[in-house]
Design a protein around this motif. Sequence first.
Motif, mmCIF file in Angstrom:
data_model
loop_
_atom_site.group_PDB
_atom_site.id
_atom_site.type_symbol
_atom_site.label_atom_id
_atom_site.label_comp_id
_atom_site.label_asym_id
_atom_site.label_seq_id
_atom_site.Cartn_x
_atom_site.Cartn_y
_atom_site.Cartn_z
ATOM 1 N N ARG A 64 46.348 36.471 45.632
ATOM 2 C CA ARG A 64 46.178 36.164 44.214
ATOM 3 C C ARG A 64 46.857 34.841 43.911
ATOM 4 O O ARG A 64 48.082 34.767 43.809
ATOM 5 N N ILE A 65 46.084 33.802 43.777
ATOM 6 C CA ILE A 65 46.600 32.477 43.447
ATOM 7 C C ILE A 65 46.338 32.227 41.973
ATOM 8 O O ILE A 65 45.194 32.200 41.536
ATOM 9 N N ARG A 68 49.635 44.629 35.146
ATOM 10 C CA ARG A 68 49.947 46.015 35.491
ATOM 11 C C ARG A 68 51.263 46.102 36.252
ATOM 12 O O ARG A 68 52.043 47.038 36.053
ATOM 13 N N VAL A 69 51.537 45.143 37.091
ATOM 14 C CA VAL A 69 52.818 45.117 37.802
ATOM 15 C C VAL A 69 53.957 44.878 36.825
ATOM 16 O O VAL A 69 55.041 45.477 36.947
ATOM 17 N N ALA A 115 56.304 41.608 45.260
ATOM 18 C CA ALA A 115 56.374 41.754 43.810
ATOM 19 C C ALA A 115 56.690 40.445 43.108
ATOM 20 O O ALA A 115 56.308 40.275 41.936
ATOM 21 N N ALA A 116 57.376 39.523 43.772
ATOM 22 C CA ALA A 116 57.774 38.274 43.113
ATOM 23 C C ALA A 116 56.571 37.460 42.627
ATOM 24 O O ALA A 116 56.577 36.990 41.476
ATOM 25 N N PRO A 117 55.523 37.238 43.422
ATOM 26 C CA PRO A 117 54.381 36.479 42.891
ATOM 27 C C PRO A 117 53.705 37.159 41.714
ATOM 28 O O PRO A 117 53.207 36.482 40.813
ATOM 29 N N ALA A 118 53.677 38.483 41.700
ATOM 30 C CA ALA A 118 53.045 39.185 40.578
ATOM 31 C C ALA A 118 53.837 38.997 39.293
ATOM 32 O O ALA A 118 53.261 38.773 38.220
#
Length: 808
Positions: free
Chosen positions: A42-43, A441-442, A468-471
């Motif tokens: 997911r970019i 959602r995250v 989790a950090a990128p989300a």
Amino acid sequence: MDRTQGQAEPVEQPTAASAPPAAASEAAGPAASGSAPAPVARIVTLTAGDFTLTVNPVDGSEIEPRRPGTGAAVPVKRDAADRSARDAAARPPVLPGPAAPAPPLLAREEERERLVRLLGRGRSVRLTGPAGSGRSALLDAVAADCTGLAPDGVVRLSGYGHQQPGELLHALYAAVYQASAERPERTQLLARVRDIGAIVLLDDLEMGGTALDELLRATPECAYLLAATPDTRAPSDDSHLEEVFLGGLGRADCVELLEAGTGRPLTEEETAWAGDLRFASEGLPLRFVQAAALLRQRDERNLSCAEDDDDEPGVFEERPRDAAFVALPTLAEGAAPAELLASRVSESARAALRIACALGGEMPHHAHLPALVGDTHADAAVAELLGCGLLTPVGTRYRLAAGVARQLEEAGFGDTAAEEARTAARHYAWWTGHASVTPERVASEADAVLAALAGADVVAAVLLARTAAPAFAASRHWEAWERVLRSGAEAARKAGEVAEQAYFHHELGVLALCEGRLDRARAELEASIGLKGALADKRGTVAGRRALALVTDREKAGVEVSPPLRLEPPAAASEAVTTAVPAVRAPKTAPAAPVAAVTAVTAVTPVVPVIGRAAAPTTLSEVFEEAFPLDPKPAVVAAPAVPAPVRAAQPRRKPVLLAAAGALTVVVLGTVVSLAMSGSDSGTPADGVGPAVSSTPTAGTTGGAGVPGTGGNDPAPDPGTTAPDASDPAAPEPGLSPDPNQSSRAPSRKPSTGPTPPSRTPSTTNPTPPSTPTSPDPKPTPSTDPTTQAPPTTPPPTTGPVGSPSST
């Protein structure tokens, strides 16, 4: 993940209309796409102030200056329909199964009317009450009454876990404005939230003092209803908040609430028990919601016992029978009912309680419970626990009610906390890294994810933080992003994962750069570059150095350059010259004209500033070159007799002082030469030659009221001085005229011990042309007649003390 059927959870499958192509084909299954596609990264590209941030889960985030014209458009406010949808999304999710009836709001009509009246006038109110007093229920009622009072509607926010107003302001901005791909910087944020006119209901407030004042000052057009507990820090005196306190319910209200929860009238025994419970719990509504659950469980058990007595049990029936009738709970069980309630719920509900205890009281979303518990019907456990009063809504999620976590841990529900936390961390690491899960959602599950990260081992913590950090970054929930990055960096350091540690430091540097913390950004980026250099990661090193260059540029642009160090110029020109001239003493019998010349030099000599550069120096080397020049310019000696015009400002102070000293030296030498040749000035010219004119009076001229042997205008000699000795080597040779262009030695200061012999007559072999009266030459020029010699003049001998200088 459904372990029984092997299919994905329904909540995680996006619809075909809203899902990306890869996620839609994954939701349709292998039959629709031909083969199982691999999860895609997911970019997400965001606009953060003056920067464009590209969140890349694989290689790390990349940041670059925002190009002109590529930024997001000016955000617009949401309309009424959009605000309604946003408010529904801010409420806790709807639980599966039949909806449980909400407990009634009793004995709060007066507080409700007062709050609505104050908010309608634009006043901010702080609602204070103990945990379990019904603050959230009162906020729901007030929100329904305040609909349409403010132009931007009613905004519901949760202050749980927020000690600073930054994230609350961003949440308010996202609730009012339509800006899905932009996170404004602080200046833009403050400028936009200032125009918001809404009624903000902030539940579970945890900040006060200056932090609360900053929140109120940033949004002057908003009216706040702040719900807090008594142990929350009080606001400052300048906040001007109205205070409303919530107390416990009365006896009649407690009985009514208990009857509404059980669905039947109470017996006399139960009414007496309710009165005792009201005295022990101070009338908190939460205690009577839990007490109603205890009575319902008691009725179910007693009813099942009565049915067992009426029906003949079968031969193969394995259901145990209760030996006795279930009595009322004791007063201690009614005051702390968590253990008794947990013992009477289903096994899936008890497993969910163990997970919540391991996560610090956070209950995961009901869609995660089947995978965490291992039961396909475990999603109904949340509704069961909520009906028992063991859970309470907090924002968009549920937590254990006040005091429940402590009671469950004492009952042994926290013995398997480490194992439950590790299981939750591995589950969330898979879930947050899945391509079908949106960043929003995250972000709604952020508290459970952070709790699992805190309780997991280092290996599971590194894996969860990495996914989790990128989300969190893409969802613009940057407070959770920073917390997960710091936890991941510490776990990677303990686990020895250098590459992951470099990733976390790089992300922390990018986050600090976006928020304007340049010192923190430089420290984190330099640490990341060093770790990537040790790993020979050229691509990561280049990305880190590019971000570090942005930090340097922002430092140069943001810090005002101070002027370089410069030496102070002299205060006045006359002070600098007059302090240097008296250092050299002239002879006391010097003529008046040279003294006047010295005074003229002192008056007209300008003192120039030390630094003569038009532009200020920009480097330290130029500053030192100005203060300490390597090649000083030569000084020009001015004529002492005629006052010289004011010269242009010289670039150095030292040549000016040298010029003044040189002028004084010339005057002294001219005086000495004129004194030495004084004998040749008293003769009479012959052969028709005009009288010789000298610009310096001689000492041999007599006349006036002066002392014999001196001119009329000359001062009297000191009583202790003597005439110069003829045998002195410094005296001029007889018959020679001194050259004013050649330097001459100063007269000897050797004291005289006897009579001074007469001076010799100069020779006539070296004639000197007479000088005209209009000659501008200020030099003393003694003239002699080429044919006639003047008789020698012998001044009277004088004796003085030993060591006194000679005088004419």
